[in-house]
Design a protein around this motif. Sequence first.
Motif, PDB file in Angstrom:
ATOM      1  N   GLU A  26      47.345 -45.649   8.297  1.00 17.45           N
ATOM      2  CA  GLU A  26      46.720 -45.696   6.976  1.00 17.45           C
ATOM      3  C   GLU A  26      45.245 -45.268   7.054  1.00 17.45           C
ATOM      4  N   VAL A  27      44.568 -45.724   8.140  1.00 17.54           N
ATOM      5  CA  VAL A  27      43.165 -45.361   8.322  1.00 17.54           C
ATOM      6  C   VAL A  27      43.015 -43.853   8.474  1.00 17.54           C
ATOM      7  N   VAL A  28      43.911 -43.278   9.300  1.00 14.26           N
ATOM      8  CA  VAL A  28      43.861 -41.825   9.514  1.00 14.26           C
ATOM      9  C   VAL A  28      44.071 -41.086   8.207  1.00 14.26           C
ATOM     10  N   ARG A  29      45.090 -41.595   7.439  1.00 13.86           N
ATOM     11  CA  ARG A  29      45.387 -40.914   6.176  1.00 13.86           C
ATOM     12  C   ARG A  29      44.198 -41.024   5.203  1.00 13.86           C
ATOM     13  N   GLU A  30      43.541 -42.210   5.183  1.00 12.41           N
ATOM     14  CA  GLU A  30      42.397 -42.383   4.296  1.00 12.41           C
ATOM     15  C   GLU A  30      41.209 -41.527   4.732  1.00 12.41           C
ATOM     16  N   LEU A  31      41.035 -41.463   6.068  1.00 17.39           N
ATOM     17  CA  LEU A  31      39.961 -40.593   6.570  1.00 17.39           C
ATOM     18  C   LEU A  31      40.201 -39.144   6.192  1.00 17.39           C
ATOM     19  N   TYR A  32      41.433 -38.734   6.298  1.00 19.16           N
ATOM     20  CA  TYR A  32      41.774 -37.344   5.963  1.00 19.16           C
ATOM     21  C   TYR A  32      41.464 -37.067   4.495  1.00 19.16           C
ATOM     22  N   LEU A  33      41.920 -38.037   3.640  1.00 14.58           N
ATOM     23  CA  LEU A  33      41.677 -37.858   2.209  1.00 14.58           C
ATOM     24  C   LEU A  33      40.169 -37.848   1.901  1.00 14.58           C
ATOM     25  N   THR A  34      39.395 -38.764   2.585  1.00  9.45           N
ATOM     26  CA  THR A  34      37.939 -38.825   2.380  1.00  9.45           C
ATOM     27  C   THR A  34      37.268 -37.538   2.835  1.00  9.45           C
ATOM     28  N   LEU A  35      37.683 -37.056   4.009  1.00  6.00           N
ATOM     29  CA  LEU A  35      37.110 -35.818   4.524  1.00  6.00           C
ATOM     30  C   LEU A  35      37.394 -34.656   3.583  1.00  6.00           C
ATOM     31  N   GLU A  36      38.599 -34.651   3.097  1.00 11.61           N
ATOM     32  CA  GLU A  36      38.979 -33.582   2.167  1.00 11.61           C
ATOM     33  C   GLU A  36      38.079 -33.606   0.925  1.00 11.61           C
ATOM     34  N   GLN A  37      37.774 -34.858   0.440  1.00 10.36           N
ATOM     35  CA  GLN A  37      36.926 -34.991  -0.741  1.00 10.36           C
ATOM     36  C   GLN A  37      35.493 -34.585  -0.428  1.00 10.36           C
ATOM     37  N   ARG A  38      35.030 -35.004   0.755  1.00  6.20           N
ATOM     38  CA  ARG A  38      33.660 -34.655   1.134  1.00  6.20           C
ATOM     39  C   ARG A  38      33.499 -33.148   1.267  1.00  6.20           C
ATOM     40  N   VAL A  39      34.525 -32.500   1.863  1.00  6.56           N
ATOM     41  CA  VAL A  39      34.461 -31.045   1.984  1.00  6.56           C
ATOM     42  C   VAL A  39      34.439 -30.406   0.596  1.00  6.56           C
ATOM     43  N   ALA A  40      35.282 -30.950  -0.285  1.00 10.13           N
ATOM     44  CA  ALA A  40      35.325 -30.406  -1.648  1.00 10.13           C
ATOM     45  C   ALA A  40      33.984 -30.605  -2.354  1.00 10.13           C
ATOM     46  N   ASP A  41      33.367 -31.800  -2.160  1.00 11.21           N
ATOM     47  CA  ASP A  41      32.068 -32.073  -2.783  1.00 11.21           C
ATOM     48  C   ASP A  41      30.995 -31.152  -2.229  1.00 11.21           C
ATOM     49  N   ALA A  42      31.033 -30.953  -0.890  1.00 15.55           N
ATOM     50  CA  ALA A  42      30.041 -30.080  -0.260  1.00 15.55           C
ATOM     51  C   ALA A  42      30.181 -28.647  -0.750  1.00 15.55           C
ATOM     52  N   VAL A  43      31.430 -28.205  -0.869  1.00 18.02           N
ATOM     53  CA  VAL A  43      31.668 -26.844  -1.358  1.00 18.02           C
ATOM     54  C   VAL A  43      31.174 -26.719  -2.803  1.00 18.02           C
ATOM     55  N   ALA A  44      31.474 -27.750  -3.609  1.00 16.27           N
ATOM     56  CA  ALA A  44      31.027 -27.725  -5.000  1.00 16.27           C
ATOM     57  C   ALA A  44      29.498 -27.705  -5.075  1.00 16.27           C
ATOM     58  N   GLN A  45      28.871 -28.511  -4.201  1.00 18.47           N
ATOM     59  CA  GLN A  45      27.405 -28.540  -4.191  1.00 18.47           C
ATOM     60  C   GLN A  45      26.828 -27.193  -3.790  1.00 18.47           C
ATOM     61  N   ARG A  46      27.428 -26.598  -2.738  1.00 15.34           N
ATOM     62  CA  ARG A  46      26.956 -25.282  -2.309  1.00 15.34           C
ATOM     63  C   ARG A  46      27.140 -24.246  -3.407  1.00 15.34           C
ATOM     64  N   ASN A  47      28.264 -24.368  -4.125  1.00 18.37           N
ATOM     65  CA  ASN A  47      28.497 -23.422  -5.219  1.00 18.37           C
ATOM     66  C   ASN A  47      27.452 -23.592  -6.320  1.00 18.37           C
ATOM     67  N   ILE A  48      27.115 -24.869  -6.599  1.00 17.98           N
ATOM     68  CA  ILE A  48      26.092 -25.121  -7.617  1.00 17.98           C
ATOM     69  C   ILE A  48      24.744 -24.550  -7.173  1.00 17.98           C
ATOM     70  N   LEU A  49      24.396 -24.842  -5.895  1.00 16.92           N
ATOM     71  CA  LEU A  49      23.130 -24.316  -5.380  1.00 16.92           C
ATOM     72  C   LEU A  49      23.135 -22.792  -5.370  1.00 16.92           C
ATOM     73  N   ALA A  50      24.274 -22.207  -5.017  1.00 15.95           N
ATOM     74  CA  ALA A  50      24.381 -20.747  -5.025  1.00 15.95           C
ATOM     75  C   ALA A  50      24.176 -20.193  -6.427  1.00 15.95           C
ATOM     76  N   ASP A  51      24.763 -20.892  -7.437  1.00 15.94           N
ATOM     77  CA  ASP A  51      24.588 -20.453  -8.822  1.00 15.94           C
ATOM     78  C   ASP A  51      23.135 -20.590  -9.251  1.00 15.94           C
ATOM     79  N   VAL A  52      22.508 -21.722  -8.831  1.00 14.49           N
ATOM     80  CA  VAL A  52      21.093 -21.917  -9.169  1.00 14.49           C
ATOM     81  C   VAL A  52      20.254 -20.784  -8.596  1.00 14.49           C
ATOM     82  N   VAL A  53      20.475 -20.461  -7.329  1.00 11.16           N
ATOM     83  CA  VAL A  53      19.728 -19.375  -6.685  1.00 11.16           C
ATOM     84  C   VAL A  53      20.051 -18.041  -7.334  1.00 11.16           C
TER      85      VAL A  53
END
Length: 555
Positions: A26-53
């Motif tokens: 369960e821990v592994v599965r939750e970590l995977y889901l969390t990592l997936e969300q963090r990657v998605a958030d980071a990508v979204a943030q980079r996209n926002i910063l890219a749009d700002v630039v």
Amino acid sequence: MTDAQGRVTGIFVEGFDVTEARGDSEVVRELYLTLEQRVADAVAQRNILADVVEFSDAYILVIDLEYRVAAFNRAYADLFEQVYGQRLKLGDHLLDAIGGDPERSARIRAHWERAVGGEDFHLVESVQIPGKTTHYYDVRFNALRDRSATQVGAFVVVYDVTERMAEQARLAEAEERVRQAQKIEALGQLTGGVAHDFNNLLMVISGGLEVMDSLAPARRERVIEGMRQAVERGAGLSKQLLAFSRRHPLRPEAIDLADRVGGMREMLERSLRGDVQVQVDFAVDLWPVEVDPGQLELVILNLAVNARDAMPNGGRITLGGRNAPALNDEELFGDYVELSIADTGTGILPEVLSRVFEPFFTTKEIGKGSGLGLAQAHGFARSSRGALRIQSEPQHGTTVFLYLPRTDKLPAGQPERRASAVSAEQPSLRGSLLLVEDDNEVAALTSEMLEALGYRVTRVENADAALQLLASSSAFDLVFSDVMMPGQLDGIDLSQEIRRLHTGLPVVLTTGHVEAARQKAEAIGVQVLPKPYRLKDLDAALDQARGPSTDRSMA
């Protein structure tokens, strides 16, 4: 369980505890889901910063250490194309791409070399875009470093500040108009005094020309010297007024306050009012300060005019200066020079004192002042990294303290100082005359004219000295006095005192402000001779004052 023949003889059950393994899963599965969300958030943030630039109003360009274009946003690409006529591409060698004007290319190359060399800096550049007016850009160069702090290139962020520069230019122009208006207002306050001074100078010259032919060579030289000094003083006063009134940009420079402010004493004393004395008291070891001389003179003039207006019955203005080392309070820290302007006037009420720095605040009548004098002085002090402070008590005068920071720079030079000529007495056959005149040059020339008319002349500088001399001697047949002079008493007051204390002693007054003095003079029966006057006018006025028994023989 089974036997040898394979028959079932029983049942064996074995169990394992898998709780911990299930928890780990369960821990592994939750970590995977969390990592997936963090990657998605980071990508979204980079996209926002890219749009700002990408869509920012800023112009952004990144290059590597070989000057190859590594990244840029749309705004920079559009601007580059407008300026250089070509579209920038990734991998282009920047220094080759800029080409064009050799001087501009060399300047831009130098900027990028500094940035690639690891320097962060900021500047404002003007660029002439083809088909458009000149634009101004705020340019910030920075070294580009990776996560290990190793420099991998350089980048620039550019903002169009054309409109801001235009606003600053309009503001500077408006401030200059206000400064010029203040100068004109201040000069207007001095008009009467300046006219009086120039009348005195004209008197020296015109009178000297009249008596020159009748004088012996030695006395003629004295008259010529007096005329020469009058011309020099007139030229100096004109130069001072023109320098004060003309427009010029603010140029701070190291100055000696004792020389600069002390040099204004004569102009102030002659210009403010005859019953206002101006004194100077500067420390001999005064430190230099770095300020704009024209603005300093405007401040002194405004403060002196305020002091004059606070002394309707005359008084004294003292300009002083002392060193104020190691100050440490809310406004000032370090070594300063304290410049003070003190008066013996009516003082300022506490409720008024709290508002004196407000622009356009004034207690004067309409048309008597704009209310900008102290506000301008306060602004000058702040812009000079100093402070302005006021001490005042009703009926006990006011002192304004201007604190200016000490500078290590040396003043450029020292103003010349002129000596004044004092007339010598000559015996004559016409009578003994007491001349009351504060101006040395005018006194010297008037004495020559009076001696040419046959009078033995004794000169004093003010009404108080005249009254003291008359009290100790009755040898005078006539008094000839200027109207405007330093001290508590003017010529009108002196005439009244002479009429009261020395009945029958004739008095003749002279002034360049005839209309201002005539009514008072006529009220006490005293003749007023307008300046400048000719020798025959002086002779006629003195004869009329003495009456028909005057001895008209000439020496």
